[in-house]
Design an enzyme around this catalytic site. Structure first.
Site, PDB file in Angstrom:
ATOM      1  N   GLY A 227      42.441 -18.273 -62.396  1.00 24.48           N
ATOM      2  CA  GLY A 227      42.911 -17.386 -63.461  1.00 24.48           C
ATOM      3  C   GLY A 227      41.742 -16.720 -64.145  1.00 24.48           C
ATOM      4  O   GLY A 227      40.594 -16.837 -63.697  1.00 24.48           O
ATOM      5  N   ASN A 228      42.015 -16.004 -65.208  1.00 21.18           N
ATOM      6  CA  ASN A 228      40.927 -15.417 -65.994  1.00 21.18           C
ATOM      7  C   ASN A 228      41.293 -15.505 -67.462  1.00 21.18           C
ATOM      8  O   ASN A 228      42.379 -15.976 -67.819  1.00 21.18           O
ATOM      9  CB  ASN A 228      40.638 -13.983 -65.543  1.00 21.18           C
ATOM     10  CG  ASN A 228      41.820 -13.074 -65.775  1.00 21.18           C
ATOM     11  OD1 ASN A 228      42.204 -12.821 -66.912  1.00 21.18           O
ATOM     12  ND2 ASN A 228      42.427 -12.597 -64.685  1.00 21.18           N
ATOM     13  N   ARG A 229      40.404 -15.059 -68.321  1.00 23.76           N
ATOM     14  CA  ARG A 229      40.568 -15.333 -69.749  1.00 23.76           C
ATOM     15  C   ARG A 229      41.338 -14.255 -70.508  1.00 23.76           C
ATOM     16  O   ARG A 229      41.344 -14.232 -71.728  1.00 23.76           O
ATOM     17  CB  ARG A 229      39.197 -15.561 -70.384  1.00 23.76           C
ATOM     18  CG  ARG A 229      38.572 -16.872 -69.916  1.00 23.76           C
ATOM     19  CD  ARG A 229      37.167 -17.030 -70.441  1.00 23.76           C
ATOM     20  NE  ARG A 229      37.095 -16.809 -71.868  1.00 23.76           N
ATOM     21  CZ  ARG A 229      36.049 -16.295 -72.492  1.00 23.76           C
ATOM     22  NH1 ARG A 229      34.982 -15.948 -71.805  1.00 23.76           N
ATOM     23  NH2 ARG A 229      36.065 -16.133 -73.787  1.00 23.76           N
TER      24      ARG A 229
END
Ligand code: CTP
Length: 396
Positions: A208-210
Site C-alpha cells: 500500500g502507500n500512505r
C-alpha cells in the site's frame, strides 16, 4: 443575491446571541427566507419569540417539539438550505461539528446538509485560542466550512481579546459571497479518484502507500457543492463517504482502472487524485505466506497506468507527487499522460505531504503556464483546481 434564498440561521448559547436578531433582521429585509434553529442554551440568551417575530417563520428549538413544520424531519431543513450560518458559534458547537456529533436540531441539520456552512465564532479569547478549539477550527476549515471572525475587542468578561462575534455586515457579506460562489459545475459530470490502492500479496497482506484520500475527497465535495454530478472512485480510506456523491469502492489499481473506464464514458472531466500503486505482486499467494525462510523475495510487475490508458473526449487532470525537480517532472508527466492540467506537489514538505489537511501545489497546464499556489487547506486547493476545470471546460 439573498432574495428568495433559504438561510438556516443557527444560534448557540453565547452572550452574542442577541446580535443574531440583527443578522436575522437584515437577512429578512434583503429578501431571504430565514429559518432559525436555536440550541437550548441560546434560548437562555434570546427568546425564540424575538426571532419568530423578526423572520415571520417558526423557530426550531428542540428536536422533539411538534410545533414546527420541520421539527420531525430535520433533514427537510437541511435539504431546503441554500446556506447554513451559525452565528454566534460557541466553542462547544464547533467541537461537536468537528467530531460529527449530532445531538440537537442544529448539529443534525449541519450534518445532514449539502449546503455550504458558515461559522461565526464568539467566545472568550482564551477559549478561542485554546489548542483544542484551534484544532476543531482547522477541521471545520478542512471540511470546507467558511469561518468569519472572531474579531478583537471587548468581550463578555470585560476583558479585551480575540473572541467577539464578527460585525453583522461582515457576516451578511460573507453569506452573499458564499451564495455567489455559485454552482458553476451544474450538470457537469466529474469523476474523481482518491486514496491509495492496495495490491494483495496473500490473503492478509498487501502493498500500500500512505495516501489518506483527503485531497480526492475534498475535490469530490467541492465539485458537488458547485453543482456537479460526482462519481468518487475510491481506494480504501478512513474518511466518511461524502453525501450527495456516487461512491465506487475499489482496492487495486486494476479494479480502479475498470471503474474509471466505466465512469468516464459519460464524463466531462476525470481528476486522478488517487495514489495508484505502480507495481503489484506478480502472483497472489492463495494461503498466508509463513515465515519459513530468512529472506523473502517478491516479484513485482507493473500495474496499468490508468491516466495514460484511459481514452475519451473528457478533460484529464492528473497529480504529480514529486520529491525533486517538481515542475520539470510534472511537465513531463503532463505530456506523457496527455493531460490538460497537472497538480504538482512536493511530498517531502510536511505541510503538503500525505495525510496533511493542507497542501501547497503548483498547477501546470497544457500551454505550459505554471501557477504556484500558496499553502492552502486541501478544500481550498480543490476549489482552485475546479476553477481551472471550469475555465478549461468552457473553452471546449
Ligand atoms: N496514475 C495512474 N496510474 C498509475 C499511476 C499513477 O493513473 N498506475 C496517476 C495518478 O493518479 C496521478 C498521476 O498518474 O494523477 C501521476 O502519478 P505519480 O505517482 O505522480 O506518477 P507515476 O506515473 O506513478 O510516475 P512516477 O512514480 O515514476 O513518478
Amino acid at each position: 443575491m439573498l432574495a428568495n434564498k433559504t438561510v438556516i440561521l443557527g444560534i448557540t448559547g453565547s452572550l452574542a446571541a442577541y446580535k443574531a436578531a440583527d443578522i436575522a433582521s437584515k437577512l429578512t429585509q434583503a429578501g431571504a427566507r430565514v429559518e432559525v434553529v436555536m440550541t437550548e442554551s441560546a434560548t437562555k440568551f434570546i427568546t425564540p419569540l424575538t426571532l419568530r417575530s423578526i423572520t415571520s417563520r417558526p423557530v426550531v428549538t428542540d428536536m422533539f417539539e411538534l410545533a414546527s413544520e420541520f421539527s420531525i424531519e430535520h433533514v427537510a431543513l437541511a435539504e431546503a438550505a441554500d446556506v447554513v450560518v451559525i452565528a454566534p458559534a460557541t466553542a462547544c458547537v464547533m467541537a461537536k461539528l468537528a467530531a460529527g456529533i449530532s445531538d440537537d436540531e442544529l448539529t443534525c441539520t449541519v450534518l445532514a446538509t449539502e449546503a455550504p456552512v458558515i461559522v461565526a465564532p464568539a467566545m472568550h479569547a482564551s477559549m478561542f485560542q485554546n489548542s483544542v478549539t484551534q484544532q476543531n477550527l482547522a477541521k471545520l476549515k478542512a471540511r470546507g466550512f467558511t469561518i468569519v471572525g472572531p474579531e478583537y475587542g471587548r468581550l463578555a468578561s470585560g476583558k479585551v481579546g480575540l473572541g467577539r462575534l464578527a460585525e453583522t455586515d461582515k457576516i451578511i457579506d460573507t453569506i452573499g459571497q458564499v451564495l455567489s460562489q455559485g454552482r458553476d459545475l451544474t450538470s457537469k459530470r466529474i469523476v474523481v479518484t482518491a486514496g491509495g490502492t492496495q495490491e494483495p500479496i496473500d490473503p492478509v497482506r498487501h502493498i500500500g502507500n500512505r495516501s489518506s484520500g483527503k485531497m480526492g475527497y475534498a475535490l469530490a465535495e467541492a465539485a458537488r457543492n458547485r453543482g456537479a454530478e460526482v462519481k468518487l472512485i475510491t481506494a480504501p480510506t478512513s474518511l466518511p463517504e461524502p453525501v450527495g456523491t456516487e461512491v465506487v469502492s475499489v482496492k487495486t489499481a486494476a479494479e480502479m482502472k475498470e471503474a474509471v473506464a466505466r465512469a468516464v464514458i459519460q464524463a466531462d472531466a476525470l481528476i486522478m487524485a488517487a495514489a495508484v500503486a505502480d507495481y503489484q505482486p506478480k502472483s497472489v499467494a492463495e494461503a498466508k505466506i509463513k515465515k519459513e525462510t530468512p529472506t523473502l523475495t517478491l516479484e513485482l510487475i507493473r500495474t496499468p497506468d490508468i491516466l495514460t490508458e484511459v481514452k475519451g473526449n473528457f478533460l484529464k487532470v492528473g497529480f504529480a507527487a514529486e520529491s525533486q525537480n517538481i515542475v520539470a517532472n510534472a511537465k513531463q508527466k503532463l505530456e506523457r499522460k496527455q493531460l490538460d492540467l497537472i497538480v504538482a506537489n512536493d511530498i517531502t514538505d510536511p505541510s503538503s505531504g500525505f495525510g496533511a489537511d493542507t497542501n501547497k501545489v503548483t498547477l501546470i497546464d497544457k500551454q505550459g503556464n505554471v501557477e504556484d499556489l500558496p499553502l492552502l487547506t486541501k478544500r481550498e486547493v480543490a476549489d482552485r483546481i475546479l476553477d481551472r476545470v471550469v475555465s478549461l471546460l468552457a473553452k471546449r
